[in-house]
Design a protein around this motif. Structure first.
Motif, mmCIF file in Angstrom:
data_model
loop_
_atom_site.group_PDB
_atom_site.id
_atom_site.type_symbol
_atom_site.label_atom_id
_atom_site.label_comp_id
_atom_site.label_asym_id
_atom_site.label_seq_id
_atom_site.Cartn_x
_atom_site.Cartn_y
_atom_site.Cartn_z
ATOM 1 N N THR A 138 94.673 21.917 100.000
ATOM 2 C CA THR A 138 93.359 22.467 99.675
ATOM 3 C C THR A 138 93.535 23.717 98.814
ATOM 4 O OG1 THR A 138 92.438 21.676 101.772
ATOM 5 C CG2 THR A 138 91.195 23.369 100.583
ATOM 6 N N ILE A 139 92.853 23.721 97.686
ATOM 7 C CA ILE A 139 92.865 24.886 96.803
ATOM 8 C C ILE A 139 91.564 25.658 97.010
ATOM 9 C CG2 ILE A 139 92.954 25.705 94.429
ATOM 10 C CD1 ILE A 139 94.491 23.173 93.715
ATOM 11 N N SER A 140 91.697 26.955 97.115
ATOM 12 C CA SER A 140 90.527 27.820 97.237
ATOM 13 C C SER A 140 90.784 29.082 96.435
ATOM 14 C CB SER A 140 90.236 28.148 98.702
ATOM 15 O OG SER A 140 91.324 28.841 99.289
ATOM 16 N N ARG A 141 89.752 29.868 96.270
ATOM 17 C CA ARG A 141 89.902 31.123 95.542
ATOM 18 C C ARG A 141 88.949 32.153 96.107
ATOM 19 N NH1 ARG A 141 89.061 29.855 89.479
ATOM 20 N NH2 ARG A 141 89.080 32.139 89.224
ATOM 21 N N ASP A 142 89.333 33.406 95.913
ATOM 22 C CA ASP A 142 88.499 34.543 96.292
ATOM 23 C C ASP A 142 88.352 35.398 95.042
ATOM 24 O OD1 ASP A 142 87.401 36.919 97.217
ATOM 25 O OD2 ASP A 142 88.490 36.849 99.102
ATOM 26 N N ASN A 143 87.240 35.252 94.369
ATOM 27 C CA ASN A 143 87.061 35.966 93.102
ATOM 28 C C ASN A 143 86.922 37.474 93.302
ATOM 29 O OD1 ASN A 143 87.313 33.684 91.553
ATOM 30 N ND2 ASN A 143 85.110 33.370 91.286
ATOM 31 N N ALA A 144 86.514 37.886 94.474
ATOM 32 C CA ALA A 144 86.421 39.320 94.746
ATOM 33 C C ALA A 144 87.805 39.964 94.835
ATOM 34 C CB ALA A 144 85.649 39.554 96.035
ATOM 35 N N LYS A 145 88.792 39.157 95.204
ATOM 36 C CA LYS A 145 90.160 39.672 95.364
ATOM 37 C C LYS A 145 91.094 39.212 94.254
ATOM 38 C CE LYS A 145 89.935 39.948 100.420
ATOM 39 N NZ LYS A 145 90.543 39.489 101.694
ATOM 40 N N ASN A 146 90.581 38.431 93.315
ATOM 41 C CA ASN A 146 91.417 37.874 92.239
ATOM 42 C C ASN A 146 92.591 37.080 92.795
ATOM 43 O OD1 ASN A 146 89.686 39.179 90.539
ATOM 44 N ND2 ASN A 146 91.237 40.404 89.494
ATOM 45 N N MET A 147 92.283 36.229 93.762
ATOM 46 C CA MET A 147 93.305 35.447 94.430
ATOM 47 C C MET A 147 92.950 33.968 94.390
ATOM 48 S SD MET A 147 95.614 37.582 95.695
ATOM 49 C CE MET A 147 96.444 36.573 96.908
ATOM 50 N N VAL A 148 93.981 33.148 94.271
ATOM 51 C CA VAL A 148 93.829 31.706 94.428
ATOM 52 C C VAL A 148 94.875 31.250 95.445
ATOM 53 C CG1 VAL A 148 95.287 31.177 92.430
ATOM 54 C CG2 VAL A 148 93.641 29.480 93.246
ATOM 55 N N TYR A 149 94.492 30.263 96.234
ATOM 56 C CA TYR A 149 95.322 29.836 97.357
ATOM 57 C C TYR A 149 95.593 28.334 97.301
ATOM 58 C CZ TYR A 149 93.505 34.273 99.077
ATOM 59 O OH TYR A 149 93.151 35.603 99.207
ATOM 60 N N LEU A 150 96.722 27.964 97.885
ATOM 61 C CA LEU A 150 97.041 26.552 98.069
ATOM 62 C C LEU A 150 97.452 26.370 99.519
ATOM 63 C CD1 LEU A 150 97.508 23.706 96.901
ATOM 64 C CD2 LEU A 150 99.862 24.412 96.371
ATOM 65 N N GLN A 151 96.557 25.787 100.288
ATOM 66 C CA GLN A 151 96.850 25.460 101.681
ATOM 67 C C GLN A 151 97.470 24.080 101.726
ATOM 68 O OE1 GLN A 151 96.398 27.260 104.671
ATOM 69 N NE2 GLN A 151 97.518 25.543 105.569
ATOM 70 N N MET A 152 98.666 23.993 102.270
ATOM 71 C CA MET A 152 99.392 22.721 102.308
ATOM 72 C C MET A 152 99.630 22.335 103.759
ATOM 73 S SD MET A 152 102.116 23.321 99.199
ATOM 74 C CE MET A 152 103.000 24.619 100.064
ATOM 75 N N ASN A 153 99.101 21.198 104.144
ATOM 76 C CA ASN A 153 99.246 20.686 105.503
ATOM 77 C C ASN A 153 100.022 19.381 105.481
ATOM 78 O OD1 ASN A 153 97.602 22.812 106.450
ATOM 79 N ND2 ASN A 153 95.746 21.605 106.152
ATOM 80 N N ASN A 154 100.553 19.023 106.651
ATOM 81 C CA ASN A 154 101.301 17.780 106.778
ATOM 82 C C ASN A 154 102.352 17.655 105.670
ATOM 83 O OD1 ASN A 154 102.078 15.285 107.802
ATOM 84 N ND2 ASN A 154 100.462 14.173 106.703
ATOM 85 N N LEU A 155 103.126 18.692 105.523
ATOM 86 C CA LEU A 155 104.123 18.721 104.454
ATOM 87 C C LEU A 155 105.211 17.686 104.674
ATOM 88 C CD1 LEU A 155 104.246 22.553 103.949
ATOM 89 C CD2 LEU A 155 103.841 20.885 102.127
ATOM 90 N N LYS A 156 105.698 17.160 103.559
ATOM 91 C CA LYS A 156 106.733 16.136 103.566
ATOM 92 C C LYS A 156 107.943 16.641 102.781
ATOM 93 C CE LYS A 156 103.049 12.669 103.345
ATOM 94 N NZ LYS A 156 102.500 11.511 102.595
ATOM 95 N N PRO A 157 109.114 16.093 103.041
ATOM 96 C CA PRO A 157 110.298 16.533 102.280
ATOM 97 C C PRO A 157 110.112 16.402 100.764
ATOM 98 C CG PRO A 157 110.981 15.290 104.193
ATOM 99 C CD PRO A 157 109.478 15.190 104.146
ATOM 100 N N GLU A 158 109.352 15.414 100.336
ATOM 101 C CA GLU A 158 109.136 15.243 98.894
ATOM 102 C C GLU A 158 108.218 16.307 98.298
ATOM 103 O OE1 GLU A 158 108.742 12.942 101.305
ATOM 104 O OE2 GLU A 158 106.994 11.651 100.912
ATOM 105 N N ASP A 159 107.650 17.168 99.132
ATOM 106 C CA ASP A 159 106.883 18.306 98.627
ATOM 107 C C ASP A 159 107.781 19.476 98.263
ATOM 108 O OD1 ASP A 159 104.434 17.517 101.118
ATOM 109 O OD2 ASP A 159 104.290 17.106 98.965
ATOM 110 N N THR A 160 109.056 19.372 98.570
ATOM 111 C CA THR A 160 110.001 20.437 98.236
ATOM 112 C C THR A 160 110.033 20.652 96.728
ATOM 113 O OG1 THR A 160 111.378 20.046 100.181
ATOM 114 C CG2 THR A 160 112.419 21.128 98.287
#
Length: 114
Positions: free
Chosen positions: A69-91
């Motif tokens: 899930t990608i999200s952002r906080d424009n008040a903080k000038n931040m963008v995030y990538l929440q990664m769940n159920n990670l797999k070895p191929e996400d390395t």
């Protein structure tokens, strides 16, 4: 000048979660879509997903859909990538990028052990 600084990478077991952050500066953050990419050594960078300038329209690669899930906080000038159920191929090294530009962060390493 434009700066993008990623953080939050690390080593996690398969099935675990990580949240990556990207701190942006040097431009009007809320005017630009932002993107996340990743790269495995020896391979081309792969698009993970992006988010519109107001955060209303995230889009994901097939490999990310349903887990990331990608999200952002424009008040903080931040963008995030929440990664769940990670797999070895996400390395990979994960990068944020200002959309349609040559502005990239330095990357943060994500390693998923099996």
């Amino acid at each position: 000048q434009v700066q993008l600084v990623e953080s939050g990478g690390g080593l996690v077991q398969s099935g675990g979660s990580l949240r990556l952050s990207c701190a942006a500066s040097g431009f009007t953050f809320n005017s630009y879509p932002m993107t996340w990419w990743r790269q495995v050594p020896g391979m081309e960078r792969e698009w993970v997903g992006d988010i519109s300038s107001d955060g209303s329209m995230p889009d994901y690669s097939d490999s990310a859909k349903g887990r990331f899930t990608i999200s952002r906080d424009n008040a903080k000038n931040m963008v995030y990538l929440q990664m769940n159920n990670l797999k070895p191929e996400d390395t990979a090294v994960y990068y944020c990028r200002r959309s349609n530009s040559n502005y990239w962060g330095q990357g943060t390493q994500v390693t998923v052990s099996s």
